[in-house]
Write a protein that holds these residues in place. Structure first.
Motif, PDB file in Angstrom:
ATOM      1  N   MET A 196      53.379  26.429  32.639  1.00  0.00           N
ATOM      2  CA  MET A 196      52.065  26.389  31.998  1.00  0.00           C
ATOM      3  C   MET A 196      51.644  24.937  31.759  1.00  0.00           C
ATOM      4  O   MET A 196      50.480  24.564  31.959  1.00  0.00           O
ATOM      5  CB  MET A 196      52.092  27.139  30.663  1.00  0.00           C
ATOM      6  N   ALA A 197      52.595  24.118  31.364  1.00  0.00           N
ATOM      7  CA  ALA A 197      52.281  22.704  31.109  1.00  0.00           C
ATOM      8  C   ALA A 197      51.828  22.014  32.398  1.00  0.00           C
ATOM      9  O   ALA A 197      50.891  21.207  32.385  1.00  0.00           O
ATOM     10  CB  ALA A 197      53.495  21.999  30.512  1.00  0.00           C
ATOM     11  N   VAL A 198      52.450  22.348  33.529  1.00  0.00           N
ATOM     12  CA  VAL A 198      52.037  21.761  34.811  1.00  0.00           C
ATOM     13  C   VAL A 198      50.597  22.183  35.129  1.00  0.00           C
ATOM     14  O   VAL A 198      49.749  21.355  35.493  1.00  0.00           O
ATOM     15  CB  VAL A 198      52.973  22.227  35.968  1.00  0.00           C
ATOM     16  N   THR A 199      50.324  23.481  34.959  1.00  0.00           N
ATOM     17  CA  THR A 199      48.975  23.981  35.239  1.00  0.00           C
ATOM     18  C   THR A 199      47.962  23.270  34.341  1.00  0.00           C
ATOM     19  O   THR A 199      46.906  22.809  34.804  1.00  0.00           O
ATOM     20  CB  THR A 199      48.904  25.507  34.960  1.00  0.00           C
ATOM     21  N   GLN A 200      48.295  23.163  33.078  1.00  0.00           N
ATOM     22  CA  GLN A 200      47.400  22.498  32.118  1.00  0.00           C
ATOM     23  C   GLN A 200      47.139  21.055  32.523  1.00  0.00           C
ATOM     24  O   GLN A 200      46.022  20.576  32.478  1.00  0.00           O
ATOM     25  CB  GLN A 200      48.063  22.519  30.734  1.00  0.00           C
ATOM     26  N   SER A 201      48.212  20.393  32.911  1.00  0.00           N
ATOM     27  CA  SER A 201      48.088  18.993  33.261  1.00  0.00           C
ATOM     28  C   SER A 201      47.190  18.815  34.503  1.00  0.00           C
ATOM     29  O   SER A 201      46.366  17.911  34.568  1.00  0.00           O
ATOM     30  CB  SER A 201      49.496  18.454  33.477  1.00  0.00           C
ATOM     31  N   ARG A 202      47.349  19.727  35.474  1.00  0.00           N
ATOM     32  CA  ARG A 202      46.503  19.640  36.683  1.00  0.00           C
ATOM     33  C   ARG A 202      45.048  19.910  36.347  1.00  0.00           C
ATOM     34  O   ARG A 202      44.158  19.212  36.814  1.00  0.00           O
ATOM     35  CB  ARG A 202      46.976  20.654  37.716  1.00  0.00           C
ATOM     36  N   LEU A 203      44.817  20.934  35.517  1.00  0.00           N
ATOM     37  CA  LEU A 203      43.434  21.285  35.174  1.00  0.00           C
ATOM     38  C   LEU A 203      42.754  20.164  34.403  1.00  0.00           C
ATOM     39  O   LEU A 203      41.575  19.881  34.599  1.00  0.00           O
ATOM     40  CB  LEU A 203      43.407  22.568  34.324  1.00  0.00           C
ATOM     41  N   GLN A 204      43.515  19.502  33.548  1.00  0.00           N
ATOM     42  CA  GLN A 204      42.921  18.467  32.695  1.00  0.00           C
ATOM     43  C   GLN A 204      43.003  17.076  33.318  1.00  0.00           C
ATOM     44  O   GLN A 204      42.380  16.137  32.831  1.00  0.00           O
ATOM     45  CB  GLN A 204      43.647  18.412  31.344  1.00  0.00           C
ATOM     46  N   THR A 214      39.966  15.147  18.612  1.00  0.00           N
ATOM     47  CA  THR A 214      40.777  16.246  18.104  1.00  0.00           C
ATOM     48  C   THR A 214      41.746  16.691  19.191  1.00  0.00           C
ATOM     49  O   THR A 214      41.346  16.942  20.320  1.00  0.00           O
ATOM     50  CB  THR A 214      39.871  17.422  17.680  1.00  0.00           C
ATOM     51  N   LYS A 215      43.030  16.770  18.819  1.00  0.00           N
ATOM     52  CA  LYS A 215      44.053  17.206  19.775  1.00  0.00           C
ATOM     53  C   LYS A 215      44.292  18.699  19.604  1.00  0.00           C
ATOM     54  O   LYS A 215      44.251  19.210  18.479  1.00  0.00           O
ATOM     55  CB  LYS A 215      45.390  16.506  19.484  1.00  0.00           C
ATOM     56  N   THR A 216      44.541  19.375  20.714  1.00  0.00           N
ATOM     57  CA  THR A 216      44.912  20.787  20.616  1.00  0.00           C
ATOM     58  C   THR A 216      46.396  20.930  20.931  1.00  0.00           C
ATOM     59  O   THR A 216      46.873  20.457  21.964  1.00  0.00           O
ATOM     60  CB  THR A 216      44.078  21.647  21.594  1.00  0.00           C
ATOM     61  N   VAL A 217      47.087  21.571  20.007  1.00  0.00           N
ATOM     62  CA  VAL A 217      48.541  21.697  20.121  1.00  0.00           C
ATOM     63  C   VAL A 217      48.913  23.172  20.167  1.00  0.00           C
ATOM     64  O   VAL A 217      48.464  23.951  19.318  1.00  0.00           O
ATOM     65  CB  VAL A 217      49.201  21.023  18.890  1.00  0.00           C
ATOM     66  N   LEU A 218      49.711  23.552  21.163  1.00  0.00           N
ATOM     67  CA  LEU A 218      50.226  24.928  21.212  1.00  0.00           C
ATOM     68  C   LEU A 218      51.605  24.951  20.561  1.00  0.00           C
ATOM     69  O   LEU A 218      52.460  24.124  20.889  1.00  0.00           O
ATOM     70  CB  LEU A 218      50.344  25.401  22.672  1.00  0.00           C
ATOM     71  N   ASP A 227      42.658  23.902  26.292  1.00  0.00           N
ATOM     72  CA  ASP A 227      43.222  22.694  26.908  1.00  0.00           C
ATOM     73  C   ASP A 227      44.217  22.098  25.923  1.00  0.00           C
ATOM     74  O   ASP A 227      43.814  21.572  24.879  1.00  0.00           O
ATOM     75  CB  ASP A 227      42.119  21.656  27.180  1.00  0.00           C
ATOM     76  N   PHE A 228      45.486  22.189  26.268  1.00  0.00           N
ATOM     77  CA  PHE A 228      46.508  21.697  25.337  1.00  0.00           C
ATOM     78  C   PHE A 228      46.860  20.239  25.617  1.00  0.00           C
ATOM     79  O   PHE A 228      47.127  19.867  26.768  1.00  0.00           O
ATOM     80  CB  PHE A 228      47.781  22.546  25.447  1.00  0.00           C
ATOM     81  N   ASP A 229      46.896  19.445  24.557  1.00  0.00           N
ATOM     82  CA  ASP A 229      47.391  18.075  24.681  1.00  0.00           C
ATOM     83  C   ASP A 229      48.915  18.056  24.570  1.00  0.00           C
ATOM     84  O   ASP A 229      49.566  17.212  25.159  1.00  0.00           O
ATOM     85  CB  ASP A 229      46.794  17.198  23.571  1.00  0.00           C
ATOM     86  N   ALA A 230      49.429  18.956  23.761  1.00  0.00           N
ATOM     87  CA  ALA A 230      50.878  19.012  23.571  1.00  0.00           C
ATOM     88  C   ALA A 230      51.314  20.451  23.362  1.00  0.00           C
ATOM     89  O   ALA A 230      50.564  21.272  22.826  1.00  0.00           O
ATOM     90  CB  ALA A 230      51.281  18.182  22.358  1.00  0.00           C
ATOM     91  N   ILE A 231      52.529  20.738  23.835  1.00  0.00           N
ATOM     92  CA  ILE A 231      53.132  22.054  23.613  1.00  0.00           C
ATOM     93  C   ILE A 231      54.414  21.841  22.813  1.00  0.00           C
ATOM     94  O   ILE A 231      55.299  21.093  23.253  1.00  0.00           O
ATOM     95  CB  ILE A 231      53.445  22.749  24.960  1.00  0.00           C
ATOM     96  N   TYR A 232      54.485  22.435  21.630  1.00  0.00           N
ATOM     97  CA  TYR A 232      55.724  22.440  20.846  1.00  0.00           C
ATOM     98  C   TYR A 232      56.368  23.788  21.136  1.00  0.00           C
ATOM     99  O   TYR A 232      55.921  24.815  20.627  1.00  0.00           O
ATOM    100  CB  TYR A 232      55.422  22.309  19.345  1.00  0.00           C
ATOM    101  N   HIS A 233      57.394  23.749  21.976  1.00  0.00           N
ATOM    102  CA  HIS A 233      57.985  25.020  22.413  1.00  0.00           C
ATOM    103  C   HIS A 233      59.184  25.365  21.528  1.00  0.00           C
ATOM    104  O   HIS A 233      60.310  24.935  21.784  1.00  0.00           O
ATOM    105  CB  HIS A 233      58.381  24.923  23.887  1.00  0.00           C
ATOM    106  N   SER A 246      46.407  33.755  30.130  1.00  0.00           N
ATOM    107  CA  SER A 246      45.164  33.874  29.349  1.00  0.00           C
ATOM    108  C   SER A 246      45.114  32.785  28.268  1.00  0.00           C
ATOM    109  O   SER A 246      44.051  32.244  27.977  1.00  0.00           O
ATOM    110  CB  SER A 246      45.004  35.278  28.756  1.00  0.00           C
ATOM    111  N   LEU A 247      46.268  32.445  27.714  1.00  0.00           N
ATOM    112  CA  LEU A 247      46.308  31.336  26.734  1.00  0.00           C
ATOM    113  C   LEU A 247      45.867  30.034  27.387  1.00  0.00           C
ATOM    114  O   LEU A 247      45.081  29.263  26.838  1.00  0.00           O
ATOM    115  CB  LEU A 247      47.752  31.119  26.272  1.00  0.00           C
TER     116      LEU A 247
END
Ligand code: NAD
Length: 342
Positions: free
Chosen positions: A105-113, A3-7, A69-75, A63-64
């Motif tokens: 945020m995407a950079v932070t997410q990518s580092r965390l994941q 399952t992918k999580t998308v923001l 853990d986002f796989d993709a961000i649709y901004h 907080s988001l």
């Protein structure tokens, strides 16, 4: 199936509604949606989580990011062209600083994941700026790297945000001892004006086409704010959703650019009127150009050359001009206003 999580940011807007409805019908995607305005009940039900917040609020974004853990961000969150021209400093904050916040945020997410995060960005034909009508006519279909000299705050914001995306994907902190570039997979499409049968746009300069249709379907007269011979490209909303999804799933090794034109059909405002009146014969449409908005539209191209998108990731709209009206816009918009009368 994973399952992918998308923001989705700006989820309460026209594209957000279409995108969320699409994801709701598919397995394997968890939608986390956010917008400045609270999402309507029907849309909320289709999401895994929804948030009301501001993309300029870093504490809210932190907080988001901590919670998912986002796989993709649709901004998608943005102020569109007419609103941006009326409130240029706010537009710059939302459209540029907001995008920068999401890229961080995407950079932070990518580092965390420990993996790449996709960043899907809807840009616009507003990034183009042709100096006069003669040049516009002669230029015809223009390619991605031609005439990128926008004259609106929105166009400037969009063009700069595309470049920010490319920077974060390719050159981010390039002087660090161990540069971390490449953690974000940034992909953008430059949309023409979009026409939806179920939502009315607010704040765009291409709004005359959807406004003409919706007024006709609702039995209201419409004074079009551009000349009858005005031509810019348009696209039916389902094709816009498809473009984002197909680009998202495209094989990275096939992509030769990060920003792609996507085209569909390019009627004049007069041809739009004829098409609307064919479907709604009693529609009253007049032309009363607003010279200032007209000047903006005149600086946008007649059409775009989207051959690179067709070649690299198989872009092909399902609707041409006739089909968009006959099979999608007219039936759905009629049903939409009939159901509101009941
Ligand atoms: N609709 C078009 O014709 C078109 C064409 C080209 C590109 N685009 C781009 O597609 C994206 C979505 O467009 P749309 O048509 O859905 O626009 P829209 O105006 O319908 O939706 C934008 C949403 O962003 C939200 N928003 C604005 N500021 C915000 C903030 N500070 N924080 C959180 N949310 C905020 C708004 O509340 C709104 O719901 C935008 O980036 C737009 O530039 C749209």
């Amino acid at each position: 199936m994973d399952t992918k999580t998308v923001l989705i940011t700006g989820a309460n807007g026209e594209i957000g509604h279409g995108l969320i409805s699409h994801f709701a019908e598919r397995d394997g995607v968890r939608v986390v949606a956010m917008d400045l305005n609270t999402l309507d009940e029907d849309t909320r039900k289709k999401c895994y989580k929804t948030y009301t917040g501001d993309i300029l609020d870093n504490r809210f974004l932190d907080s988001l990011s901590t919670g998912h853990d986002f796989d993709a961000i649709y901004h998608l969150a943005a102020l569109l062209s007419t609103r941006a021209e009326r409130q240029p400093t706010i537009a710059h904050k939302v459209n540029v600083d907001g995008t920068l916040n999401l890229l961080e945020m995407a950079v932070t997410q990518s580092r965390l994941q420990g993996k790449k995060v996709k960043f899907i960005y809807p840009s616009s034909i507003a990034v183009y700026g042709l100096p006069d009508l003669g040049t516009k006519h002669r230029a015809g279909k223009i390619r991605e790297d031609e005439w990128t000299d926008p004259r609106t705050m929105y166009g400037i914001n969009k063009l700069y945000s595309e470049r920010l995306g490319r920077y974060y994907a390719n050159y981010y902190r390039q002087l660090d001892a161990q540069p971390m570039g490449g953690e974000i997979d940034f992909r953008a499409v430059r949309f023409p004006g979009l026409i939806s049968a179920v939502t009315l746009p607010t704040g765009g300069t291409s709004d005359f086409a959807p406004e003409m249709l919706h007024h006709a379907a609702n039995g209201e007269p419409y004074a079009c704010f551009v000349r009858e011979d005005t031509m810019i490209p348009f696209m039916a909303m389902p094709d816009a959703i498809t473009a984002l999804l197909v680009l998202d799933s495209a094989d990275k090794s096939k992509l030769t650019r990060q920003v792609y034109n996507v085209g569909s059909f390019s009627p004049t405002a007069g041809e739009l009127k004829a098409c609307v009146r064919k479907a709604f014969p009693s529609a009253v449409v007049s032309f009363n150009p607003d010279l200032k908005r007209q000047a903006i539209i005149d600086s946008w191209p007649e059409d775009v050359d989207d051959s690179q998108a067709r070649k690299d990731w198989g872009w092909k709209p399902s609707f041409n001009f006739e089909k968009a009206f006959q099979d999608y816009l007219v039936p759905l918009v009629s049903r939409f206003y009939e159901s509101r009368k009941q």
